[in-house]
Design a protein around this motif. Structure first.
Motif, PDB file in Angstrom:
ATOM      1  N   PRO A 444       0.802  -1.229   0.000  1.00 42.27           N
ATOM      2  CA  PRO A 444       0.000   0.000   0.000  1.00 42.27           C
ATOM      3  C   PRO A 444       0.834   1.279   0.000  1.00 42.27           C
ATOM      4  O   PRO A 444       0.358   2.327  -0.434  1.00 42.27           O
ATOM      5  CB  PRO A 444      -0.835  -0.119   1.278  1.00 42.27           C
ATOM      6  CG  PRO A 444      -0.141  -1.125   2.121  1.00 42.27           C
ATOM      7  CD  PRO A 444       0.528  -2.066   1.186  1.00 42.27           C
ATOM      8  N   LYS A 447       3.498   1.105  -3.658  1.00 33.66           N
ATOM      9  CA  LYS A 447       2.899   1.194  -4.981  1.00 33.66           C
ATOM     10  C   LYS A 447       2.665   2.631  -5.448  1.00 33.66           C
ATOM     11  O   LYS A 447       2.395   2.863  -6.623  1.00 33.66           O
ATOM     12  CB  LYS A 447       1.583   0.411  -5.027  1.00 33.66           C
ATOM     13  CG  LYS A 447       0.414   1.016  -4.284  1.00 33.66           C
ATOM     14  CD  LYS A 447      -0.831   0.177  -4.540  1.00 33.66           C
ATOM     15  CE  LYS A 447      -2.046   0.741  -3.810  1.00 33.66           C
ATOM     16  NZ  LYS A 447      -3.267  -0.037  -4.096  1.00 33.66           N
ATOM     17  N   SER A 448       2.788   3.581  -4.538  1.00 32.84           N
ATOM     18  CA  SER A 448       2.654   4.983  -4.943  1.00 32.84           C
ATOM     19  C   SER A 448       3.766   5.386  -5.923  1.00 32.84           C
ATOM     20  O   SER A 448       3.640   6.357  -6.667  1.00 32.84           O
ATOM     21  CB  SER A 448       2.676   5.897  -3.713  1.00 32.84           C
ATOM     22  OG  SER A 448       3.910   5.767  -3.024  1.00 32.84           O
ATOM     23  N   ASP A 451       3.223   5.238 -10.829  1.00 34.71           N
ATOM     24  CA  ASP A 451       2.144   6.007 -11.450  1.00 34.71           C
ATOM     25  C   ASP A 451       1.700   5.274 -12.705  1.00 34.71           C
ATOM     26  O   ASP A 451       2.264   4.241 -13.093  1.00 34.71           O
ATOM     27  CB  ASP A 451       2.586   7.437 -11.750  1.00 34.71           C
ATOM     28  CG  ASP A 451       3.794   7.494 -12.696  1.00 34.71           C
ATOM     29  OD1 ASP A 451       4.060   6.496 -13.393  1.00 34.71           O
ATOM     30  OD2 ASP A 451       4.465   8.541 -12.723  1.00 34.71           O
ATOM     31  N   TRP A 452       0.669   5.788 -13.392  1.00 28.15           N
ATOM     32  CA  TRP A 452       0.153   5.041 -14.536  1.00 28.15           C
ATOM     33  C   TRP A 452       1.176   4.922 -15.656  1.00 28.15           C
ATOM     34  O   TRP A 452       1.294   3.868 -16.299  1.00 28.15           O
ATOM     35  CB  TRP A 452      -1.123   5.670 -15.069  1.00 28.15           C
ATOM     36  CG  TRP A 452      -1.537   5.003 -16.359  1.00 28.15           C
ATOM     37  CD1 TRP A 452      -1.628   5.543 -17.591  1.00 28.15           C
ATOM     38  CD2 TRP A 452      -1.867   3.607 -16.521  1.00 28.15           C
ATOM     39  NE1 TRP A 452      -1.989   4.593 -18.526  1.00 28.15           N
ATOM     40  CE2 TRP A 452      -2.143   3.387 -17.893  1.00 28.15           C
ATOM     41  CE3 TRP A 452      -1.938   2.516 -15.650  1.00 28.15           C
ATOM     42  CZ2 TRP A 452      -2.506   2.146 -18.406  1.00 28.15           C
ATOM     43  CZ3 TRP A 452      -2.302   1.270 -16.162  1.00 28.15           C
ATOM     44  CH2 TRP A 452      -2.577   1.095 -17.520  1.00 28.15           C
ATOM     45  N   ARG A 455       3.422   2.119 -14.828  1.00 30.73           N
ATOM     46  CA  ARG A 455       2.720   0.836 -14.937  1.00 30.73           C
ATOM     47  C   ARG A 455       2.535   0.453 -16.407  1.00 30.73           C
ATOM     48  O   ARG A 455       2.696  -0.719 -16.780  1.00 30.73           O
ATOM     49  CB  ARG A 455       1.366   0.900 -14.229  1.00 30.73           C
ATOM     50  CG  ARG A 455       1.456   1.135 -12.735  1.00 30.73           C
ATOM     51  CD  ARG A 455       0.121   0.911 -12.051  1.00 30.73           C
ATOM     52  NE  ARG A 455       0.106   1.504 -10.703  1.00 30.73           N
ATOM     53  CZ  ARG A 455      -0.763   1.197  -9.758  1.00 30.73           C
ATOM     54  NH1 ARG A 455      -1.708   0.321  -9.994  1.00 30.73           N
ATOM     55  NH2 ARG A 455      -0.710   1.779  -8.565  1.00 30.73           N
ATOM     56  N   GLY A 554      -3.973  -3.120  -8.705  1.00 27.88           N
ATOM     57  CA  GLY A 554      -3.090  -2.973  -7.552  1.00 27.88           C
ATOM     58  C   GLY A 554      -3.271  -4.024  -6.484  1.00 27.88           C
ATOM     59  O   GLY A 554      -2.758  -3.869  -5.373  1.00 27.88           O
ATOM     60  N   ASP A 587      -7.277   1.040  -9.755  1.00 32.83           N
ATOM     61  CA  ASP A 587      -6.623   1.401  -8.496  1.00 32.83           C
ATOM     62  C   ASP A 587      -6.787   2.906  -8.247  1.00 32.83           C
ATOM     63  O   ASP A 587      -6.558   3.731  -9.146  1.00 32.83           O
ATOM     64  CB  ASP A 587      -5.142   1.037  -8.590  1.00 32.83           C
ATOM     65  CG  ASP A 587      -4.415   1.189  -7.267  1.00 32.83           C
ATOM     66  OD1 ASP A 587      -4.987   1.768  -6.330  1.00 32.83           O
ATOM     67  OD2 ASP A 587      -3.258   0.738  -7.190  1.00 32.83           O
ATOM     68  N   GLN A 588      -7.189   3.278  -7.032  1.00 34.33           N
ATOM     69  CA  GLN A 588      -7.418   4.687  -6.709  1.00 34.33           C
ATOM     70  C   GLN A 588      -6.158   5.532  -6.859  1.00 34.33           C
ATOM     71  O   GLN A 588      -6.232   6.736  -7.096  1.00 34.33           O
ATOM     72  CB  GLN A 588      -7.956   4.806  -5.276  1.00 34.33           C
ATOM     73  CG  GLN A 588      -9.391   4.314  -5.123  1.00 34.33           C
ATOM     74  CD  GLN A 588     -10.340   5.061  -6.045  1.00 34.33           C
ATOM     75  OE1 GLN A 588     -10.400   6.294  -6.040  1.00 34.33           O
ATOM     76  NE2 GLN A 588     -11.086   4.326  -6.849  1.00 34.33           N
ATOM     77  N   ASP A 589      -4.988   4.900  -6.766  1.00 36.82           N
ATOM     78  CA  ASP A 589      -3.738   5.642  -6.913  1.00 36.82           C
ATOM     79  C   ASP A 589      -3.524   6.159  -8.335  1.00 36.82           C
ATOM     80  O   ASP A 589      -2.722   7.070  -8.554  1.00 36.82           O
ATOM     81  CB  ASP A 589      -2.553   4.756  -6.520  1.00 36.82           C
ATOM     82  CG  ASP A 589      -2.454   4.585  -5.013  1.00 36.82           C
ATOM     83  OD1 ASP A 589      -3.309   5.138  -4.299  1.00 36.82           O
ATOM     84  OD2 ASP A 589      -1.525   3.897  -4.559  1.00 36.82           O
ATOM     85  N   ILE A 590      -4.225   5.577  -9.306  1.00 36.89           N
ATOM     86  CA  ILE A 590      -4.062   6.021 -10.698  1.00 36.89           C
ATOM     87  C   ILE A 590      -5.393   6.444 -11.315  1.00 36.89           C
ATOM     88  O   ILE A 590      -5.460   6.760 -12.503  1.00 36.89           O
ATOM     89  CB  ILE A 590      -3.436   4.905 -11.565  1.00 36.89           C
ATOM     90  CG1 ILE A 590      -4.301   3.636 -11.525  1.00 36.89           C
ATOM     91  CG2 ILE A 590      -2.012   4.606 -11.113  1.00 36.89           C
ATOM     92  CD1 ILE A 590      -3.843   2.550 -12.482  1.00 36.89           C
ATOM     93  N   SER A 593      -5.435   9.984 -13.026  1.00 36.47           N
ATOM     94  CA  SER A 593      -4.166  10.284 -13.682  1.00 36.47           C
ATOM     95  C   SER A 593      -4.335  10.993 -15.013  1.00 36.47           C
ATOM     96  O   SER A 593      -3.363  11.473 -15.589  1.00 36.47           O
ATOM     97  CB  SER A 593      -3.387   8.979 -13.909  1.00 36.47           C
ATOM     98  OG  SER A 593      -4.140   8.097 -14.732  1.00 36.47           O
TER      99      SER A 593
END
Length: 671
Positions: A444, A447-448, A451-452, A455, A554, A587-590, A593
């Motif tokens: 968690p 993985k930040s 970014d897209w 990836r 993710g 995934d909410q992290d991307i 984006s």
């Protein structure tokens, strides 16, 4: 016991000319063993069974006593049909007796118990209130019951505590009121009857259906609800003989009793989670003629003993010769292949790894250990050391040498050299400072970093690496174990496919291969490989599809996703696709984006790659084109393979015994 001893002897001389004769002798001696060592079907509190004595049911079909599974000397108390290859129930499955001094008896508290070599209780029927003068009986159905000596009531029965097998008239029940469920659980392996990874229960009792579980928590197959005649979701269970009923205590039960009285049938789970369906033709002897049989037995004992002694000696000589030849062949083959690579001395590698210090250990596998090191010129390396005791590891180790030494691509791990001194076998790879993709993707916090854009670069890089393996290299390679932990990342986070221990080289005229030795990682294997042993380049395409969905989401394919039930990532993605809500997979992290359309396109490509029918999956050539040319319209995905196909869930066995050993049997199919 005679059976297990003779079985081990026979398996050491497979292919020897006296094998078929020994089989016939073994069958005769088995008859002797049962006649001379069998007691009646009832056990009183004053009696006991000492290994290897057994008791039999009155119809002579079922035996109860000590047995050893294949490839182990551990002793378990079990019930079997006709012979020990057909075990239907195990008592002390978690606590085996280590030698032949075990005892099965009625204890002073009235319970059935198994005692080990120290006369310690390793298993008990564990009934809280039962008279000390209780008795036990092995019924003609195969059910072992414990009878209270005072009331005459049955206070315990083996049918209520199933192992991996159901037999006719045995009820698999679940209680609506108490929630108590009977569970049929697979063995951990063919040599270990303790509870394995797979089980089945009767669920959804208002419209009952069988549900198959992994680790008792994640369903992987359903029979469909019972409609009063059949389970509507299972063609294999649509035969007559199944029935569902209700008890007064609120229990709902499933029972089968096939109408063909000329055969005996069992159903259950094997260690791989397949629903096995076995049957035997009933050929019980007329007392089944005992005088004639005793004469035959006497002759068989004499002839069989002489034959066994002769064959044992010859097989020992043959086995010793073959073992020596095989070891020499492997050693010579290993030496030749390793000497084709740049050699690095053991002394240099010991210095580079600080004498293989534990602080430099990067990982451990079935083959051995991987260490980080630094050569004198400053180059960082990863050293893969083969364990001397690992025969299977040696095969994978040499397979990796054969495959990766002939490959060179920016998205494949680079093999620098090797070490082959004495018994030491090591491979030296370029060191990947960012370890593997899973250390970032599924963490968690880490993985930040992904970014897209990063990836997407990883997705493209892995795709191009697979395309090289399948099409562009001078050898056609199927990786067979593509997953996040086998994608290594260099200092710039560029992906490199690693671990070619399971890879296979295809010939020019080969399109698909069939193997009985399925190896890889569950969750990344397509159904045709996991259930049938069929693999091709479409197997790698499936694994790539799973990996692509993991990169977008993710989370691992085997994670939990739904509040109502446990779903794999592939199943969850398919569910969202059909609900027109696939954007929820991101995934909410991307998610914000600015590349939403590209991300959704990647999800669709992933779903195309994991379609259930292998021929409908795209090739890696098509996948690379889809990724690089966003103007090309993508077809909608069809049914994805998130569970084994129902037709592959069943494993039918006849009464003839068979074994699957460690030898890989491969069938080639041309284009």
């Amino acid at each position: 016991m005679l059976n297990s001893t003779f079985h081990k002897l026979i398996t050491t001389i497979m292919g020897f000319s006296c094998y078929m004769y020994l089989v016939n002798v073994l069958l005769l001696l088995s008859s002797i063993y049962f006649d001379l060592n069998s007691a009646k079907s009832t056990l009183t509190s004053a009696q006991f069974i000492r290994d290897p004595v057994i008791i039999t049911s009155d119809n002579d079909a079922f035996r109860l006593g000590f047995f050893s599974p294949n490839n182990t000397s551990n002793r378990y108390v079990g019930i079997w049909y006709l012979d020990e290859s057909n075990v239907i129930w195990v008592a002390n499955k978690f606590d085996p007796v280590k030698d032949s001094s075990g005892i099965f008896t009625i204890y002073e508290d009235g319970n059935l118990v198994v005692l080990n070599e120290l006369k310690q209780v390793v298993w008990s029927s564990n009934v809280s209130t039962v008279a000390s003068n209780s008795t036990a009986q092995l019924l003609d159905s195969g059910n072992l019951i414990l009878i209270d000596g005072t009331t005459g009531d049955t206070v315990w029965e083996s049918f209520q505590h199933p192992s991996d097998t159901m037999v006719p008239k045995m009820k698999l029940s679940s209680n609506k009121i108490t929630g108590k469920k009977m569970r049929v659980s697979s063995w951990k392996s063919l040599s270990d009857p303790s509870t394995g990874f797979y089980s089945l229960t009767l669920e959804r009792l208002n419209a009952p259906e069988l549900i198959f579980w992994v680790n008792e928590s994640r369903p992987y197959w359903r029979s469909g609800p019972w409609n009063g005649k059949i389970f509507i979701g299972s063609l294999a269970m649509s035969t007559t003989g199944w029935s569902v009923g209700n008890e007064e205590d609120g229990s709902v039960y499933l029972v089968f009793n096939f109408p063909d009285n000329s055969s005996f049938t069992t159903v259950g789970l094997d260690p791989q989670g397949k629903f096995k369906f076995a049957y035997w033709n009933k050929r019980l002897e007329n007392k089944d003629n005992k005088r004639v049989k005793r004469v035959i037995i006497a002759v068989a004992v004499i002839v069989g003993t002489i034959a066994l002694a002769a064959c044992a000696y010859l097989s020992w000589k043959l086995t010793a010769k073959q073992t020596g030849s095989r070891k020499k062949m492997i050693k010579d083959k290993t030496q030749v292949k390793l000497e084709e690579l740049p050699l690095v001395s053991f002394e240099k590698l010991a210095t580079a790894t600080n004498n293989f210090h534990s602080s430099n250990m990067l990982g451990r596998g079935g083959f051995g250990v991987v260490y980080k090191g630094k050569l004198q010129d400053g180059q960082e390396i990863a050293v893969k050391m083969l364990s001397r005791a690992s025969v299977q590891g040696l095969e994978q180790f040499m397979n990796e040498v054969a495959v990766i030494s002939k490959l060179q691509h920016r998205n494949l791990i680079k093999l620098i050299g090797c070490c082959a001194e004495g018994e030491e076998k090591m491979l030296i790879y370029e060191f990947m400072p960012n370890k593997s993709l899973d250390t970032f993707l599924f963490d968690p916090i880490q993985k930040s970093v992904l970014d897209w854009r990063k990836r997407y670069d990883i997705i493209e890089g892995v795709a191009r690496g697979l395309l090289y393996l399948h099409k562009d290299s001078r050898l056609k390679i199927i990786h067979r174990d593509l997953k996040a932990s086998n994608i290594l990342l260099d200092g710039q986070m560029n992906p490199k496919i690693s671990d070619f221990g399971l890879a296979r080289i295809f010939k020019d005229n080969e399109d698909q291969v069939n193997t009985r030795r399925v190896m890889g990682t569950y969750g990344y294997m397509p159904p045709e490989y996991a259930m049938k042993g069929l693999f091709s380049e479409k197997s790698d395409v499936y694994s790539f599809g799973v990996l692509l969905l993991e990169i977008v989401n993710g989370k691992r394919n085997t994670s939990f996703y739904d509040n109502e039930e446990t779903l794999s990532l592939v199943e969850f993605a398919w569910k969202l696709w059909n609900e027109d809500n696939i954007i929820s997979l991101i995934d909410q992290d991307i998610a914000n984006s600015g590349y939403e359309n590209q991300i959704l396109r990647c999800i669709q490509i992933g779903l195309l790659c994991v379609q259930e029918v292998a021929r409908e999956r795209p090739t890696m050539t098509a996948v690379v084109s889809m990724l690089s040319n966003e103007s090309v319209n993508l077809p909608p995905p069809r049914q994805v393979a998130f569970i084994p196909p129902r037709k592959n869930l069943w494993s039918e066995e006849s009464q003839q015994p068979y074994s699957i050993n460690s030898v890989t049997v491969t069938d080639m199919q041309g284009r």
